[in-house]
Design an enzyme around this catalytic site. Structure first.
Site, PDB file in Angstrom:
ATOM      1  N   ASP A  50       7.550   4.089  -8.246  1.00 29.93           N
ATOM      2  CA  ASP A  50       7.430   3.801  -6.564  1.00 29.93           C
ATOM      3  C   ASP A  50       8.220   2.795  -6.755  1.00 29.93           C
ATOM      4  O   ASP A  50       8.680   1.715  -7.557  1.00 29.93           O
ATOM      5  CB  ASP A  50       6.002   3.815  -6.383  1.00 29.93           C
ATOM      6  CG  ASP A  50       5.806   4.136  -5.264  1.00 29.93           C
ATOM      7  OD1 ASP A  50       6.932   4.508  -4.190  1.00 29.93           O
ATOM      8  OD2 ASP A  50       4.791   4.359  -4.434  1.00 29.93           O
TER       9      ASP A  50
ATOM     10  N   ARG B  97      -4.436   8.557   6.769  1.00 29.57           N
ATOM     11  CA  ARG B  97      -3.439   7.709   6.975  1.00 29.57           C
ATOM     12  C   ARG B  97      -3.410   6.505   6.806  1.00 29.57           C
ATOM     13  O   ARG B  97      -2.849   5.966   8.343  1.00 29.57           O
ATOM     14  CB  ARG B  97      -2.065   8.245   6.768  1.00 29.57           C
ATOM     15  CG  ARG B  97      -0.976   7.843   6.287  1.00 29.57           C
ATOM     16  CD  ARG B  97       0.566   8.388   6.225  1.00 29.57           C
ATOM     17  NE  ARG B  97       1.518   7.726   5.831  1.00 29.57           N
ATOM     18  CZ  ARG B  97       2.412   7.644   4.173  1.00 29.57           C
ATOM     19  NH1 ARG B  97       1.530   8.591   3.316  1.00 29.57           N
ATOM     20  NH2 ARG B  97       3.255   6.975   3.906  1.00 29.57           N
TER      21      ARG B  97
ATOM     22  N   CYS C  27       7.723   9.447  -5.308  1.00 29.86           N
ATOM     23  CA  CYS C  27       6.604  10.466  -4.262  1.00 29.86           C
ATOM     24  C   CYS C  27       8.027   9.850  -3.405  1.00 29.86           C
ATOM     25  O   CYS C  27       7.317  10.868  -1.872  1.00 29.86           O
ATOM     26  CB  CYS C  27       5.252   9.493  -4.329  1.00 29.86           C
ATOM     27  SG  CYS C  27       5.697   7.762  -3.945  1.00 29.86           S
TER      28      CYS C  27
ATOM     29  N   ARG D 209       4.406  18.869  -1.334  1.00 29.74           N
ATOM     30  CA  ARG D 209       3.307  18.225  -0.427  1.00 29.74           C
ATOM     31  C   ARG D 209       3.099  19.191   0.444  1.00 29.74           C
ATOM     32  O   ARG D 209       1.277  19.182   0.756  1.00 29.74           O
ATOM     33  CB  ARG D 209       4.404  17.336   0.341  1.00 29.74           C
ATOM     34  CG  ARG D 209       3.921  16.390  -0.587  1.00 29.74           C
ATOM     35  CD  ARG D 209       3.067  15.233  -1.520  1.00 29.74           C
ATOM     36  NE  ARG D 209       2.153  14.673  -0.136  1.00 29.74           N
ATOM     37  CZ  ARG D 209       2.435  14.021   0.537  1.00 29.74           C
ATOM     38  NH1 ARG D 209       3.118  12.963   0.596  1.00 29.74           N
ATOM     39  NH2 ARG D 209       1.286  13.514   2.210  1.00 29.74           N
TER      40      ARG D 209
ATOM     41  N   HIS E 122      -4.011   8.179  -3.170  1.00 33.40           N
ATOM     42  CA  HIS E 122      -2.562   8.580  -2.537  1.00 33.40           C
ATOM     43  C   HIS E 122      -3.033   9.981  -2.878  1.00 33.40           C
ATOM     44  O   HIS E 122      -1.852  10.562  -4.260  1.00 33.40           O
ATOM     45  CB  HIS E 122      -1.282   8.477  -2.863  1.00 33.40           C
ATOM     46  CG  HIS E 122      -0.321   9.073  -1.686  1.00 33.40           C
ATOM     47  ND1 HIS E 122      -1.076  10.034  -0.741  1.00 33.40           N
ATOM     48  CD2 HIS E 122       0.242   8.651  -1.695  1.00 33.40           C
ATOM     49  CE1 HIS E 122       0.735  10.248  -0.294  1.00 33.40           C
ATOM     50  NE2 HIS E 122       0.943   9.450  -0.610  1.00 33.40           N
TER      51      HIS E 122
ATOM     52  N   GLN F 115      -0.612  13.260  -2.749  1.00 36.48           N
ATOM     53  CA  GLN F 115       1.045  13.219  -3.557  1.00 36.48           C
ATOM     54  C   GLN F 115       0.236  13.957  -4.876  1.00 36.48           C
ATOM     55  O   GLN F 115       1.434  14.277  -5.612  1.00 36.48           O
ATOM     56  CB  GLN F 115       1.542  11.905  -3.715  1.00 36.48           C
ATOM     57  CG  GLN F 115       2.841  11.526  -4.150  1.00 36.48           C
ATOM     58  CD  GLN F 115       3.556  12.761  -3.490  1.00 36.48           C
ATOM     59  OE1 GLN F 115       3.926  11.595  -2.155  1.00 36.48           O
ATOM     60  NE2 GLN F 115       4.436  13.328  -4.597  1.00 36.48           N
TER      61      GLN F 115
END
Length: 306
Positions: free
Chosen positions: A219, A104, A259, A287, A131, A134
């Protein structure tokens, strides 16, 4: 056999993505029933965090534990990555001692460079550009609640960021149409837009984008590393808040996803996460299951599947 990585959704075929998502739902059911399944005994996941996280760390670390393996948390503060060691050298060393690596970080090129020099699978757990983990969870959640997303209309509202880029790739891999509503100046990557223009409708009108949609996603307005832009973005994103009233204009069976973490009163109204059309808590839990399925897929030649 060559090492498989998961840096974007394009690293798996369309059929492989659906296989992983189907398996993720199976693993969710197994975990909810209390079934013990430990295919990763003796396996180690290296977790490299150059960006902080809640859901990513908890899901990967918990997933490895449930699979019988172990996870190592590595940050720049306690590794040579933070002291200038070339990422190529770190990749060679870390991959020689572990079975799989997740990263990450900020620049997507760092994940690509690490993967190029890694002898084990590498998973992109978020970069400034993409991402993909996700998106696995999001697609799993839609499939579980509404069935196949093929042919549906999905709407992205907000910044044309890494999540938006990943939804563009998802529109191709899962065969749906994507409406993208952004303020002027916040459009997604122009190369991606050009490449997948047949899948996309770009607009500056939230109302036009959300109308008759089957899934609405948003988001935060200022992502990690953009905190200095918060006030400007608040002004630029006026009118881009998702509310229950706005969802009323979508398809009658619409779902809402985010998310997380969410900023109530900014990109969403204070009451939206309590709306019955919101599936963010299932999305967050998935997740764990989607990433377990992904790791199982990437290491399938080394483990005995249940």
């Amino acid at each position: 056999m060559s090492v498989r990585h998961f840096l974007t959704l394009l690293d798996l075929s369309k059929d492989e993505l659906r296989t992983v998502i189907s398996r993720a739902s199976e693993l969710r059911q197994m975990q909810h029933k209390g079934e013990i399944y430990r295919p990763f005994v003796g396996r180690t996941l290296a977790m490299i965090f150059e960006k902080s996280s809640t859901r990513t760390r908890v899901s990967f670390e918990t997933g490895m534990g449930q699979f019988g393996g172990q996870a190592l948390f590595l940050s720049p503060n306690d590794t040579q990555l933070g002291r200038g060691e070339p990422i190529e050298d770190s990749a060679r060393v870390i991959s020689s001692m572990t079975d799989i690596v997740m990263i990450r970080t900020f620049a997507h090129e760092r994940v690509e460079t690490f993967a190029k020099h890694s002898s084990v699978p590498v998973i992109n757990a978020l970069t400034d550009d993409y991402h993909p983990c996700q998106l696995l969870a999001d697609m799993q959640t839609f499939f579980e609640h509404k069935g196949d997303i093929q042919g549906k209309t999905v709407t992205w509202v907000g910044d044309g960021n890494n999540m938006c880029n990943s939804y563009i790739l998802a529109s191709e891999q899962f065969d749906f149409h994507l409406n993208i509503a952004t303020p002027k100046g916040y459009e997604p990557n122009s190369e991606l837009v050009a490449r997948y223009a047949h899948r996309l409708t770009l607009t500056n009108s939230v109302a036009d984008a959300v109308k008759d949609s089957h899934l609405v996603v948003t988001d935060v307005w200022a992502s990690m590393g953009q905190e200095a832009e918060q006030k400007k973005r608040e002004a630029d994103f006026v009118g881009f808040q998702i509310t229950p009233k706005l969802l009323d204009t979508a398809d009658k069976d619409v779902l809402f996803m985010h998310c997380l973490p969410a900023h109530r009163g900014e990109e969403i109204s204070y009451d939206l996460l309590d709306d019955p059309r919101s599936v963010v808590w299932d999305e967050a839990e998935n997740r764990l299951h989607a990433q377990k399925a992904l790791m199982e897929f990437l290491l399938k030649d080394k483990i005995k599947l249940a």
